[in-house]
Motif scaffolding. Structure first.
Motif, mmCIF file in Angstrom:
data_model
loop_
_atom_site.group_PDB
_atom_site.id
_atom_site.type_symbol
_atom_site.label_atom_id
_atom_site.label_comp_id
_atom_site.label_asym_id
_atom_site.label_seq_id
_atom_site.Cartn_x
_atom_site.Cartn_y
_atom_site.Cartn_z
ATOM 1 N N GLU A 287 0.827 -1.211 0.000
ATOM 2 C CA GLU A 287 0.000 0.000 0.000
ATOM 3 C C GLU A 287 0.862 1.263 0.000
ATOM 4 O O GLU A 287 0.571 2.228 -0.711
ATOM 5 N N ILE A 288 1.923 1.251 0.786
ATOM 6 C CA ILE A 288 2.806 2.417 0.840
ATOM 7 C C ILE A 288 3.542 2.600 -0.491
ATOM 8 O O ILE A 288 3.660 3.727 -1.005
ATOM 9 N N LEU A 289 4.008 1.499 -1.067
ATOM 10 C CA LEU A 289 4.680 1.590 -2.371
ATOM 11 C C LEU A 289 3.738 2.154 -3.427
ATOM 12 O O LEU A 289 4.121 3.013 -4.230
ATOM 13 N N GLU A 290 2.501 1.688 -3.416
ATOM 14 C CA GLU A 290 1.529 2.153 -4.404
ATOM 15 C C GLU A 290 1.126 3.601 -4.148
ATOM 16 O O GLU A 290 0.913 4.380 -5.087
ATOM 17 N N LYS A 291 1.034 3.989 -2.888
ATOM 18 C CA LYS A 291 0.664 5.364 -2.531
ATOM 19 C C LYS A 291 1.615 6.380 -3.147
ATOM 20 O O LYS A 291 1.192 7.456 -3.595
ATOM 21 N N TYR A 292 2.895 6.037 -3.203
ATOM 22 C CA TYR A 292 3.891 6.973 -3.719
ATOM 23 C C TYR A 292 4.321 6.674 -5.160
ATOM 24 O O TYR A 292 5.288 7.246 -5.649
ATOM 25 N N GLY A 293 3.576 5.790 -5.812
ATOM 26 C CA GLY A 293 3.836 5.519 -7.225
ATOM 27 C C GLY A 293 5.141 4.791 -7.479
ATOM 28 O O GLY A 293 5.700 4.861 -8.579
ATOM 29 N N ALA A 294 5.631 4.062 -6.475
ATOM 30 C CA ALA A 294 6.939 3.422 -6.599
ATOM 31 C C ALA A 294 6.945 2.297 -7.628
ATOM 32 O O ALA A 294 7.927 2.123 -8.361
ATOM 33 N N ILE A 295 5.854 1.552 -7.691
ATOM 34 C CA ILE A 295 5.794 0.427 -8.637
ATOM 35 C C ILE A 295 5.735 0.949 -10.064
ATOM 36 O O ILE A 295 6.452 0.465 -10.953
ATOM 37 N N ASN A 296 4.912 1.967 -10.302
ATOM 38 C CA ASN A 296 4.843 2.560 -11.632
ATOM 39 C C ASN A 296 6.166 3.210 -12.030
ATOM 40 O O ASN A 296 6.570 3.180 -13.201
ATOM 41 N N TYR A 297 6.854 3.793 -11.043
ATOM 42 C CA TYR A 297 8.148 4.409 -11.331
ATOM 43 C C TYR A 297 9.143 3.354 -11.819
ATOM 44 O O TYR A 297 9.869 3.576 -12.803
ATOM 45 N N ALA A 298 9.178 2.215 -11.144
ATOM 46 C CA ALA A 298 10.111 1.160 -11.531
ATOM 47 C C ALA A 298 9.795 0.636 -12.926
ATOM 48 O O ALA A 298 10.707 0.410 -13.742
ATOM 49 N N ARG A 299 8.514 0.460 -13.220
ATOM 50 C CA ARG A 299 8.126 -0.005 -14.552
ATOM 51 C C ARG A 299 8.540 1.005 -15.622
ATOM 52 O O ARG A 299 9.043 0.643 -16.684
ATOM 53 N N SER A 300 8.350 2.268 -15.321
ATOM 54 C CA SER A 300 8.731 3.320 -16.259
ATOM 55 C C SER A 300 10.239 3.339 -16.484
ATOM 56 O O SER A 300 10.717 3.509 -17.611
ATOM 57 N N LYS A 301 10.989 3.141 -15.406
ATOM 58 C CA LYS A 301 12.450 3.129 -15.513
ATOM 59 C C LYS A 301 12.919 1.961 -16.372
ATOM 60 O O LYS A 301 13.804 2.111 -17.228
ATOM 61 N N ALA A 302 12.338 0.799 -16.159
ATOM 62 C CA ALA A 302 12.701 -0.374 -16.949
ATOM 63 C C ALA A 302 12.359 -0.158 -18.419
ATOM 64 O O ALA A 302 13.145 -0.504 -19.314
ATOM 65 N N TYR A 303 11.203 0.439 -18.680
ATOM 66 C CA TYR A 303 10.782 0.702 -20.056
ATOM 67 C C TYR A 303 11.754 1.670 -20.734
ATOM 68 O O TYR A 303 12.143 1.464 -21.894
ATOM 69 N N ASP A 304 12.157 2.714 -20.027
ATOM 70 C CA ASP A 304 13.106 3.678 -20.589
ATOM 71 C C ASP A 304 14.429 2.999 -20.944
ATOM 72 O O ASP A 304 15.050 3.319 -21.967
ATOM 73 N N CYS A 305 14.870 2.082 -20.098
ATOM 74 C CA CYS A 305 16.109 1.352 -20.379
ATOM 75 C C CYS A 305 15.985 0.519 -21.652
ATOM 76 O O CYS A 305 16.915 0.462 -22.469
ATOM 77 N N VAL A 306 14.834 -0.134 -21.826
ATOM 78 C CA VAL A 306 14.613 -0.944 -23.018
ATOM 79 C C VAL A 306 14.600 -0.078 -24.272
ATOM 80 O O VAL A 306 15.192 -0.434 -25.298
ATOM 81 N N ILE A 307 13.938 1.078 -24.211
ATOM 82 C CA ILE A 307 13.917 1.997 -25.356
ATOM 83 C C ILE A 307 15.330 2.439 -25.707
ATOM 84 O O ILE A 307 15.728 2.456 -26.883
ATOM 85 N N GLU A 308 16.117 2.774 -24.694
ATOM 86 C CA GLU A 308 17.495 3.214 -24.937
ATOM 87 C C GLU A 308 18.335 2.084 -25.530
ATOM 88 O O GLU A 308 19.208 2.314 -26.374
ATOM 89 N N SER A 309 18.075 0.863 -25.087
ATOM 90 C CA SER A 309 18.829 -0.275 -25.625
ATOM 91 C C SER A 309 18.557 -0.435 -27.126
ATOM 92 O O SER A 309 19.483 -0.695 -27.911
ATOM 93 N N LYS A 310 17.313 -0.269 -27.531
ATOM 94 C CA LYS A 310 16.966 -0.399 -28.945
ATOM 95 C C LYS A 310 17.574 0.723 -29.774
ATOM 96 O O LYS A 310 18.040 0.503 -30.908
ATOM 97 N N GLN A 311 17.554 1.912 -29.221
ATOM 98 C CA GLN A 311 18.127 3.047 -29.946
ATOM 99 C C GLN A 311 19.612 2.832 -30.223
ATOM 100 O O GLN A 311 20.132 3.258 -31.264
#
Length: 327
Positions: A277-301
């Protein structure tokens, strides 16, 4: 081909090289304990990256087979030693090596795999790989092994503090997990005779999917299911400083910060719902997913400078797989 077909296409060839190398080990117990995890399965993700990176720069994959096998041996050595340090009972759905053969022989098995990885990589010279390339590849693998040890030491040090920053976390996971994936693509490029620009491109690709790989591992721990062989939320129970925890602790107000610390110190499965609940309250899970996605985009570039090929397409698919995998 889909991702699993891509990985399977290389796994059998790699296993033949590995078995030939390990079969020379004596006594029988050392051979059996050394090959145990390799025979237990595994996707052979890292050696597949080595072979595909070789092909993507115009090399023949058979020229990189020993290097790919060396990468898998290095990875397996690190798993055996990690399980001993963490006192984990299972790996890949089977009892851990040290649970079957005891810690002393498990340590020797890991040490044997470590030594065999360098033996195999040095033997690439027998496949008409230029001496200079073999030396460069050996240097890459050497640096990666040092980083694996440093990353593990950092991870252990993080157990005693809640003042880990995002940058410190990213540095730790790069060294512990990401650098061997970086080495996989870099060595593949070297074995394929790549230019310095192509080597750098594949190094960047490997680094970014390596970071994404570990972040996704942390995400799976919170959102997966127990069929993957690990209880959901076990990282929280163990008080691990994942990117999500580090982010939440950084963003939380004092009350939530202190409560999350208290929960992580409890070492009890009952804390999982409230910690989530605390992780979700501060958007921590979405932040991690976004960070991983950004890494994948950079890898393809990073791959944009490579010529179009089936191998390049496969590297794109593997980057997506890192982000979407469930285990």
């Amino acid at each position: 081909m889909d991702v699993m077909e891509i990985l399977k296409a290389y796994a059998e060839e790699i296993d033949v090289v590995i078995d030939d190398s390990l079969s020379k080990l004596e006594p029988e117990s050392l051979y059996e304990s050394s090959e145990y995890l390799i025979k237990a399965g595994g996707k052979k993700f890292r050696p597949a990256l080595t072979l595909l990176s070789c092909q993507a720069v115009g090399g023949k994959p058979e020229k990189a087979l020993k290097a790919a096998a060396a990468i898998e041996l290095t990875h397996t050595f690190s798993l055996i030693h990690d399980d001993i340090m963490d006192n984990d009972d299972t790996r890949r759905g089977k009892p851990a090596v040290h649970k079957v053969w005891g810690e002393p022989l498990a340590i020797l098995a890991g040490d044997s795999l470590f030594a065999k990885s360098f033996e195999l990589l040095s033997q690439s010279a027998e496949d008409n790989i230029a001496y200079e390339r073999v030396v460069d590849a050996l240097q890459v693998l050497t640096n990666s092994c040092i980083n694996i040890c440093e990353g593990q030491a950092l991870d252990m040090a993080f157990e005693d503090t809640f003042n880990v920053t995002k940058d410190e976390y990213m540095n730790m996971i790069y060294k512990k997990t990401g650098d061997l994936i970086t080495a996989s693509t870099t060595i593949g490029a070297i074995m394929g005779g790549a230019s310095s620009n192509e080597i750098q491109a594949l190094r960047t690709y490997g680094k970014q999917i390596g970071l994404a790989f570990q972040i996704q591992d942390d995400y799976i721990d919170l959102t997966g299911d127990e069929s993957i062989g690990k209880p959901v939320g076990s990282d929280l129970v163990e008080g691990k400083k994942t990117l999500m925890v580090v982010y939440a602790l950084e963003k939380a107000n004092k009350e939530d910060h202190d409560r999350l610390v208290e929960l992580l110190e409890a070492n009890d499965e009952s804390i999982i719902p409230e910690a989530m609940e605390i992780l979700e309250k501060y958007g921590a899970i979405n932040y991690a997913r976004s960070k991983a996605y950004d890494c994948v985009i950079e890898s393809k570039q990073a791959l944009s400078i490579l010529p179009d090929s089936d191998a390049k397409d496969a590297l794109f698919k593997l980057a997506d797989f890192v982000f979407t995998r469930k285990s």
